[in-house]
Design a protein around this motif. Structure first.
Motif, PDB file in Angstrom:
ATOM      1  N   ALA A   6     -69.543  22.007 -41.659  1.00 58.96           N
ATOM      2  CA  ALA A   6     -68.159  22.449 -41.805  1.00 58.96           C
ATOM      3  C   ALA A   6     -67.211  21.779 -40.818  1.00 58.96           C
ATOM      4  O   ALA A   6     -66.024  22.090 -40.803  1.00 58.96           O
ATOM      5  N   GLY A   7     -67.720  20.870 -40.005  1.00 60.29           N
ATOM      6  CA  GLY A   7     -66.879  20.210 -39.010  1.00 60.29           C
ATOM      7  C   GLY A   7     -65.877  19.259 -39.631  1.00 60.29           C
ATOM      8  O   GLY A   7     -66.137  18.631 -40.662  1.00 60.29           O
ATOM      9  N   MET A   8     -64.720  19.127 -38.974  1.00 58.35           N
ATOM     10  CA  MET A   8     -63.688  18.198 -39.431  1.00 58.35           C
ATOM     11  C   MET A   8     -64.200  16.758 -39.337  1.00 58.35           C
ATOM     12  O   MET A   8     -65.077  16.446 -38.523  1.00 58.35           O
ATOM     13  N   PRO A   9     -63.656  15.868 -40.153  1.00 60.50           N
ATOM     14  CA  PRO A   9     -63.942  14.441 -39.962  1.00 60.50           C
ATOM     15  C   PRO A   9     -63.619  14.021 -38.534  1.00 60.50           C
ATOM     16  O   PRO A   9     -62.736  14.584 -37.892  1.00 60.50           O
ATOM     17  N   LYS A  10     -64.344  13.038 -38.046  1.00 60.65           N
ATOM     18  CA  LYS A  10     -64.238  12.522 -36.676  1.00 60.65           C
ATOM     19  C   LYS A  10     -64.837  13.481 -35.662  1.00 60.65           C
ATOM     20  O   LYS A  10     -64.460  13.502 -34.489  1.00 60.65           O
ATOM     21  N   THR A  11     -65.804  14.299 -36.126  1.00 58.37           N
ATOM     22  CA  THR A  11     -66.569  15.133 -35.198  1.00 58.37           C
ATOM     23  C   THR A  11     -68.053  14.766 -35.274  1.00 58.37           C
ATOM     24  O   THR A  11     -68.914  15.586 -34.964  1.00 58.37           O
ATOM     25  N   GLY A  12     -68.328  13.533 -35.705  1.00 62.79           N
ATOM     26  CA  GLY A  12     -69.717  13.106 -35.823  1.00 62.79           C
ATOM     27  C   GLY A  12     -70.295  13.341 -37.201  1.00 62.79           C
ATOM     28  O   GLY A  12     -71.522  13.418 -37.364  1.00 62.79           O
ATOM     29  N   THR A  13     -69.443  13.425 -38.218  1.00 57.54           N
ATOM     30  CA  THR A  13     -69.946  13.721 -39.561  1.00 57.54           C
ATOM     31  C   THR A  13     -70.800  12.588 -40.130  1.00 57.54           C
ATOM     32  O   THR A  13     -71.755  12.844 -40.872  1.00 57.54           O
ATOM     33  N   LYS A  14     -70.474  11.353 -39.811  1.00 58.21           N
ATOM     34  CA  LYS A  14     -71.306  10.241 -40.294  1.00 58.21           C
ATOM     35  C   LYS A  14     -72.664  10.247 -39.596  1.00 58.21           C
ATOM     36  O   LYS A  14     -73.690   9.928 -40.205  1.00 58.21           O
ATOM     37  N   SER A  15     -72.671  10.622 -38.330  1.00 56.21           N
ATOM     38  CA  SER A  15     -73.947  10.750 -37.616  1.00 56.21           C
ATOM     39  C   SER A  15     -74.768  11.896 -38.204  1.00 56.21           C
ATOM     40  O   SER A  15     -75.994  11.788 -38.355  1.00 56.21           O
ATOM     41  N   MET A  16     -74.090  12.991 -38.564  1.00 64.53           N
ATOM     42  CA  MET A  16     -74.793  14.110 -39.185  1.00 64.53           C
ATOM     43  C   MET A  16     -75.349  13.715 -40.542  1.00 64.53           C
ATOM     44  O   MET A  16     -76.460  14.127 -40.912  1.00 64.53           O
ATOM     45  N   LYS A  21     -80.269  13.016 -43.437  1.00 65.69           N
ATOM     46  CA  LYS A  21     -81.091  12.172 -44.312  1.00 65.69           C
ATOM     47  C   LYS A  21     -82.418  11.848 -43.639  1.00 65.69           C
ATOM     48  O   LYS A  21     -83.466  11.809 -44.297  1.00 65.69           O
ATOM     49  N   LYS A  22     -82.368  11.597 -42.332  1.00 67.14           N
ATOM     50  CA  LYS A  22     -83.596  11.315 -41.575  1.00 67.14           C
ATOM     51  C   LYS A  22     -84.539  12.523 -41.617  1.00 67.14           C
ATOM     52  O   LYS A  22     -85.771  12.359 -41.643  1.00 67.14           O
ATOM     53  N   GLU A  59     -75.544  22.066 -56.816  1.00 66.84           N
ATOM     54  CA  GLU A  59     -76.820  22.742 -57.044  1.00 66.84           C
ATOM     55  C   GLU A  59     -78.021  21.816 -56.831  1.00 66.84           C
ATOM     56  O   GLU A  59     -79.119  22.296 -56.529  1.00 66.84           O
ATOM     57  N   ASP A  60     -77.829  20.516 -56.971  1.00 63.74           N
ATOM     58  CA  ASP A  60     -78.953  19.591 -56.803  1.00 63.74           C
ATOM     59  C   ASP A  60     -78.865  18.800 -55.495  1.00 63.74           C
ATOM     60  O   ASP A  60     -79.534  17.776 -55.335  1.00 63.74           O
ATOM     61  N   VAL A  61     -78.037  19.275 -54.557  1.00 67.28           N
ATOM     62  CA  VAL A  61     -77.832  18.586 -53.285  1.00 67.28           C
ATOM     63  C   VAL A  61     -78.307  19.489 -52.144  1.00 67.28           C
ATOM     64  O   VAL A  61     -78.070  20.699 -52.175  1.00 67.28           O
ATOM     65  N   ASP A  62     -78.969  18.907 -51.139  1.00 67.42           N
ATOM     66  CA  ASP A  62     -79.477  19.696 -50.007  1.00 67.42           C
ATOM     67  C   ASP A  62     -78.413  19.979 -48.957  1.00 67.42           C
ATOM     68  O   ASP A  62     -78.413  21.036 -48.327  1.00 67.42           O
ATOM     69  N   ALA A  63     -77.531  19.010 -48.730  1.00 71.33           N
ATOM     70  CA  ALA A  63     -76.572  19.148 -47.632  1.00 71.33           C
ATOM     71  C   ALA A  63     -75.257  18.474 -47.985  1.00 71.33           C
ATOM     72  O   ALA A  63     -75.211  17.535 -48.779  1.00 71.33           O
ATOM     73  N   VAL A  64     -74.184  18.945 -47.363  1.00 76.07           N
ATOM     74  CA  VAL A  64     -72.865  18.382 -47.605  1.00 76.07           C
ATOM     75  C   VAL A  64     -72.141  18.245 -46.272  1.00 76.07           C
ATOM     76  O   VAL A  64     -72.286  19.082 -45.376  1.00 76.07           O
TER      77      VAL A  64
END
Length: 276
Positions: A6-16, A21-22, A59-64
Motif C-alpha cells: 500500500a506504499g506510495m510510489p518512490k517508497t521502494g515499490t520497485k524493490s518490493m 518475485k524472489k 484473483e489470479d495474482v499473488d501480490a500488487v
C-alpha cells in the motif's frame, strides 16, 4: 491475492516488486496495473467500482504494488480480506519528495515515456484514468502535450503522501499490517510473511529514477509498448513519405482530379450517375 503493498510510489515499490518475485509471488506492479488492467481502471475512475471488480482484476495474482493499485489498497483488501498489507515508507517526507521530483524529471526526459500516449494503443487504453488519478494521488498534472513538463504542487504532494500513510496506519487491520522500509532488508519482511529468508541480498531497484532506462528489460509490457511505438512510427513515416510523393507528382489539384476520375469509374461500374 496474498500481499498488498500500500506504499506510495518512490517508497521502494520497485524493490518490493523484485523482492516479492524472489520470494515466489506473482506480482502486478505499475506496468501491469496500468496497462493490462487499463479497461478496469478506466471504469473505476470514470464510472465507479464494486468489490467484485477488484476480485476479478486480481484473483489470479499473488501480490500488487505501486500506482494506481496502492491508492485502492483498502478496496482490494475488501475483495481479499486474508491478504497481508505492507506500507512501504521513506525515512522522511523530504526524502520522499526529492525522490519523487527526480522521478518526474526522469520520466519527462524519456523518449519512450513521451511517445507512449501517442503511438501505443496499450498505453492509450488507460491514459485518461492515469492522468486523473495523478492529480488526485500526487497533486500532479500529467502532461498531455508532447515534451511539456509535468506540473505538480510540492506542498500538496507531501500532504497527500502524509495523508495516505496515516490512512493506511489507522485503517488497516493491525494483525495484517507491516510498516516497512526497504533498507531493513529481508528480515522483517520474511518474518511478516512467514517465509524463509533468501540467500541473495535484498534487491534495490529504480535507484535515482532509472526505471526509464530499464523498463523494457524489467517489464514485458513495456517491450510490447515499445514494439507498438516502432510499428506506429513506421506507419506514420511511410504515410508521410507516400503523401509527399503523391503531392510532388500530382499536386493538390491533380489529386482531386484523380479522385474524381476514380469516382466516375466506380459510379459507372455500379450504375450510379456522376456527381456534379
Amino acid at each position: 491475492m496474498k500481499v498488498i503493498v500500500a506504499g506510495m510510489p518512490k517508497t521502494g515499490t520497485k524493490s518490493m516488486n523484485a523482492a516479492l518475485k524472489k520470494l515466489g509471488y506473482s506480482v502486478y506492479d505499475f506496468a501491469e496495473n496500468a496497462y493490462l488492467l487499463g479497461d478496469y481502471y478506466n471504469k473505476i475512475v470514470f464510472e465507479g467500482w464494486t468489490t467484485q471488480d477488484f476480485r476479478d482484476m486480481y484473483e489470479d495474482v499473488d501480490a500488487v504494488t505501486d500506482f494506481p493499485a496502492h491508492f485502492f489498497w483498502d478496496e482490494i483488501h475488501k475483495a481479499f480480506p486474508d491478504a497481508m498489507i505492507i506500507l512501504t515508507t521513506r525515512n522522511s517526507e523530504e526524502e520522499w519528495l526529492r525522490s519523487f521530483e527526480k522521478q518526474v524529471a526522469m520520466n519527462d526526459g524519456s523518449l519512450l515515456f513521451n511517445l507512449m500516449p501517442y503511438l501505443s494503443p496499450t498505453s492509450r487504453k488507460s491514459i485518461g484514468a492515469l492522468m486523473m488519478l495523478s492529480q488526485v494521488v500526487f497533486g500532479a498534472k500529467a502532461k498531455s502535450i508532447l515534451a511539456r513538463k509535468t506540473e505538480f504542487n510540492k506542498q500538496m504532494a507531501v500532504k497527500l503522501y502524509r495523508q495516505h500513510n496515516a490512512y493506511v496506519l489507522h485503517t488497516a487491520p493491525k494483525d495484517k499490517l507491516l510498516a516497512f522500509n526497504v533498507s531493513e532488508g529481508w528480515g522483517p519482511l520474511c518474518e511478516f510473511l512467514g517465509v524463509p529468508v533468501p540467500e541473495d541480498p535484498f534487491p534495490h531497484k529504480n535507484k535515482g529514477g532509472n526505471i526509464v532506462n530499464t523498463a523494457t528489460t524489467d517489464f514485458p509490457i513495456f517491450r510490447q509498448i515499445q514494439r507498438e511505438i516502432i510499428v506506429s512510427s513506421i506507419v506514420l513515416s511511410s504515410s508521410a513519405v507516400l503523401t509527399g510523393f503523391v503531392l510532388y507528382k500530382y499536386g493538390v489539384s491533380g489529386i482531386f482530379s484523380e479522385a474524381r476520375n476514380f469516382w466516375d469509374i466506380l459510379a459507372t461500374k455500379i450504375g450510379l450517375s456522376r456527381l456534379s
